[in-house]
Design a protein around this motif. Structure first.
Motif, PDB file in Angstrom:
ATOM      1  N   ILE A 104       0.846  -1.196   0.000  1.00 44.66           N
ATOM      2  CA  ILE A 104       0.000   0.000   0.000  1.00 44.66           C
ATOM      3  C   ILE A 104       0.881   1.245   0.000  1.00 44.66           C
ATOM      4  O   ILE A 104       1.990   1.232   0.540  1.00 44.66           O
ATOM      5  CB  ILE A 104      -0.946  -0.038   1.229  1.00 44.66           C
ATOM      6  N   ASP A 105       0.384   2.325  -0.630  1.00 50.65           N
ATOM      7  CA  ASP A 105       1.137   3.582  -0.651  1.00 50.65           C
ATOM      8  C   ASP A 105       1.108   4.239   0.716  1.00 50.65           C
ATOM      9  O   ASP A 105       0.161   4.067   1.480  1.00 50.65           O
ATOM     10  CB  ASP A 105       0.528   4.551  -1.671  1.00 50.65           C
ATOM     11  N   ALA A 106       2.131   5.053   0.969  1.00 51.84           N
ATOM     12  CA  ALA A 106       2.244   5.689   2.282  1.00 51.84           C
ATOM     13  C   ALA A 106       1.245   6.826   2.471  1.00 51.84           C
ATOM     14  O   ALA A 106       0.977   7.236   3.588  1.00 51.84           O
ATOM     15  CB  ALA A 106       3.648   6.230   2.459  1.00 51.84           C
ATOM     16  N   ASP A 107       0.683   7.321   1.366  1.00 50.68           N
ATOM     17  CA  ASP A 107      -0.132   8.537   1.489  1.00 50.68           C
ATOM     18  C   ASP A 107      -1.615   8.281   1.771  1.00 50.68           C
ATOM     19  O   ASP A 107      -2.420   9.206   1.717  1.00 50.68           O
ATOM     20  CB  ASP A 107       0.016   9.381   0.225  1.00 50.68           C
ATOM     21  N   LEU A 108      -1.951   7.033   2.042  1.00 52.63           N
ATOM     22  CA  LEU A 108      -3.335   6.649   2.375  1.00 52.63           C
ATOM     23  C   LEU A 108      -4.333   6.956   1.260  1.00 52.63           C
ATOM     24  O   LEU A 108      -5.514   7.146   1.520  1.00 52.63           O
ATOM     25  CB  LEU A 108      -3.799   7.333   3.669  1.00 52.63           C
ATOM     26  N   GLN A 109      -3.866   6.994   0.021  1.00 52.04           N
ATOM     27  CA  GLN A 109      -4.798   7.222  -1.091  1.00 52.04           C
ATOM     28  C   GLN A 109      -5.601   5.963  -1.380  1.00 52.04           C
ATOM     29  O   GLN A 109      -6.691   6.029  -1.923  1.00 52.04           O
ATOM     30  CB  GLN A 109      -4.043   7.631  -2.343  1.00 52.04           C
ATOM     31  N   ASP A 110      -5.023   4.837  -1.028  1.00 52.53           N
ATOM     32  CA  ASP A 110      -5.729   3.576  -1.212  1.00 52.53           C
ATOM     33  C   ASP A 110      -6.473   3.295   0.081  1.00 52.53           C
ATOM     34  O   ASP A 110      -5.889   3.272   1.156  1.00 52.53           O
ATOM     35  CB  ASP A 110      -4.729   2.461  -1.517  1.00 52.53           C
ATOM     36  N   ASP A 206     -12.657   3.201  -3.700  1.00 50.92           N
ATOM     37  CA  ASP A 206     -12.573   4.570  -4.200  1.00 50.92           C
ATOM     38  C   ASP A 206     -11.211   5.143  -3.855  1.00 50.92           C
ATOM     39  O   ASP A 206     -10.773   5.030  -2.713  1.00 50.92           O
ATOM     40  CB  ASP A 206     -13.659   5.449  -3.571  1.00 50.92           C
ATOM     41  N   ARG A 207     -10.601   5.754  -4.834  1.00 48.64           N
ATOM     42  CA  ARG A 207      -9.294   6.348  -4.584  1.00 48.64           C
ATOM     43  C   ARG A 207      -9.495   7.666  -3.837  1.00 48.64           C
ATOM     44  O   ARG A 207     -10.267   8.510  -4.241  1.00 48.64           O
ATOM     45  CB  ARG A 207      -8.592   6.592  -5.906  1.00 48.64           C
ATOM     46  N   LEU A 208      -8.787   7.801  -2.745  1.00 46.61           N
ATOM     47  CA  LEU A 208      -8.966   8.980  -1.899  1.00 46.61           C
ATOM     48  C   LEU A 208      -7.934  10.041  -2.237  1.00 46.61           C
ATOM     49  O   LEU A 208      -7.048   9.832  -3.057  1.00 46.61           O
ATOM     50  CB  LEU A 208      -8.840   8.565  -0.429  1.00 46.61           C
ATOM     51  N   LYS A 209      -8.078  11.164  -1.546  1.00 44.13           N
ATOM     52  CA  LYS A 209      -7.143  12.263  -1.749  1.00 44.13           C
ATOM     53  C   LYS A 209      -5.854  11.986  -0.979  1.00 44.13           C
ATOM     54  O   LYS A 209      -5.896  11.354   0.075  1.00 44.13           O
ATOM     55  CB  LYS A 209      -7.779  13.519  -1.173  1.00 44.13           C
ATOM     56  N   ARG A 210      -4.743  12.457  -1.525  1.00 43.09           N
ATOM     57  CA  ARG A 210      -3.480  12.323  -0.797  1.00 43.09           C
ATOM     58  C   ARG A 210      -3.624  13.056   0.522  1.00 43.09           C
ATOM     59  O   ARG A 210      -4.057  14.195   0.567  1.00 43.09           O
ATOM     60  CB  ARG A 210      -2.370  12.950  -1.628  1.00 43.09           C
ATOM     61  N   PHE A 211      -3.249  12.381   1.579  1.00 36.76           N
ATOM     62  CA  PHE A 211      -3.476  12.926   2.912  1.00 36.76           C
ATOM     63  C   PHE A 211      -2.690  14.217   3.146  1.00 36.76           C
ATOM     64  O   PHE A 211      -3.200  15.210   3.657  1.00 36.76           O
ATOM     65  CB  PHE A 211      -3.130  11.859   3.956  1.00 36.76           C
TER      66      PHE A 211
HETATM   67 MG    MG Z   1      -0.329   8.775  -3.950  1.00 37.90          MG
END
Ligand code: MG
Ligand code: UDP
Length: 317
Positions: A104-110, A206-211
């Motif tokens: 998973i990406d670090a930015d919590l977009q997933d 749903d893809r979220l916004k970069r935190f």
């Molecule tokens: Mg990202």
């Protein structure tokens, strides 16, 4: 009863000091929740891979590790190698320490809320679960369009990938063991996983916004990534031959039409049109073909070199 599987969550991080504290909090909460639901072992852990960050990313990872060494592990690459290599490093290292991995990406977009769904699919017998982006409302139009084009192009070129799936996926340790057998230097994980085999499924989210913080994938990087995916290589000078071939093909096509037009409307010397047309067209086609051969030679070149793909500087295991 079969032992509960150990889950390893692999998180590549490049200059993510702004998001990491929140990511750590949310992920550790989530992992504890899933442990409580009895679906995974209490030995499950997070593995942060610092991809040669120049900010405080590693200091943070080190701090998390010290707080709870069994929950948080960390790897530090010596230099920034890019998301794919950082992820590969993490997956290879956790392979024999877990039963399942989730990248998973670090930015919590997933959306981490679907993680439990991933585990359910695994428990139902799937060895790979692909997270598929359902909506991309938070992405810019540029990102949406280029991403769409990217997947279309990949499918068009016959690269076996899962549409709208990035690198948010569950893979069992069996799958990871197979992944270790891929020695390719030009790494495109999304293209590799579907070729490994095993039972797999997809889950939409749903893809979220970069935190917080900035995307580390500006347009230029995305373009490079797309080219990498299609040819799994980039030998720029060789590619330029193809490009020159293409441009000269376009120009010569125009000139061909012009030459034929001259023949029809003017009284040109007999033989002139056929000679000029064949010179233009054949020259361009030849250049294009040389470029194409160059692309493959480029691939052979890099595979033969078989450079080491990463070096890990520190282990917190
Ligand atoms: Mg990202
Ligand atoms: N990342 C990385 N190395 C890089 C670039 C990015 O490890 O050279 C990580 C980054 O920290 C993040 C993930 O890859 O966890 C995805 O990057 P980003 O969110 O910037 O990409 P986007 O979501 O905009 O495509």
């Amino acid at each position: 009863m079969k032992n509960k599987p150990i889950l390893a969550v692999v998180i590549p991080c490049f200059n993510e000091e702004q998001v990491l504290p929140e990511t750590f909090l949310k992920l550790s909460k989530k992992i504890h929740e899933i442990i409580k639901s009895q679906k995974i072992s209490s030995k499950s852990f997070l593995c942060f891979v610092d991809d040669g960050s120049s900010d405080e990313t590693w200091t943070l990872i080190d701090k998390f590790h010290k707080q709870d060494p069994s929950l948080t592990k960390g790897l530090k690459l010596t230099i920034n190698k890019g998301h794919q290599y950082a992820l590969l490093a993490g997956l290879e290292v956790v392979q024999d320490k877990c039963d399942i991995s989730i990248s998973i990406d670090a930015d919590l977009q997933d959306d981490i809320e679907v993680m439990e769904g991933f585990i359910d699919c695994y428990l139902a017998g799937n060895e790979i679960v692909y997270g598929v982006r359902h909506k991309r409302e938070q992405d810019t139009i540029l990102k949406k369009t280029t991403a769409h084009l990217f997947y279309r192009l990949m499918l068009l070129f016959g690269v076996k990938i899962v549409y709208n799936h990035a690198d948010y996926r569950l893979a069992s340790s069996n799958v990871l063991a197979s992944l270790k057998e891929y020695k390719e230097v030009n790494l495109f994980l999304r293209g590799i996983f579907p070729t490994i085999g095993y039972k797999s499924t997809t889950i939409e989210y749903d893809r979220l916004k970069r935190f917080a913080g900035q995307s580390k994938y500006p347009f230029k990087t995305m373009l490079a990534f797309a080219i990498e995916g299609i040819t799994s290589f980039s030998v720029t000078p060789l590619r330029m031959v193809t490009l020159i071939g293409l441009v000269s093909f376009l120009i010569s096509s125009g000139l061909t039409i012009w030459a034929i037009w001259q023949k029809i409307t003017h009284n040109v010397t007999p033989g002139w049109s056929s000679i000029i047309v064949s010179i233009y067209l054949l020259g361009a086609v030849q250049l294009l073909c040389i470029g194409l051969i160059g692309e493959y030679i480029g691939k052979i070149f890099s595979e033969v070199k078989a450079k080491p793909r990463y070096f890990i500087e520190k282990f917190l295991l």
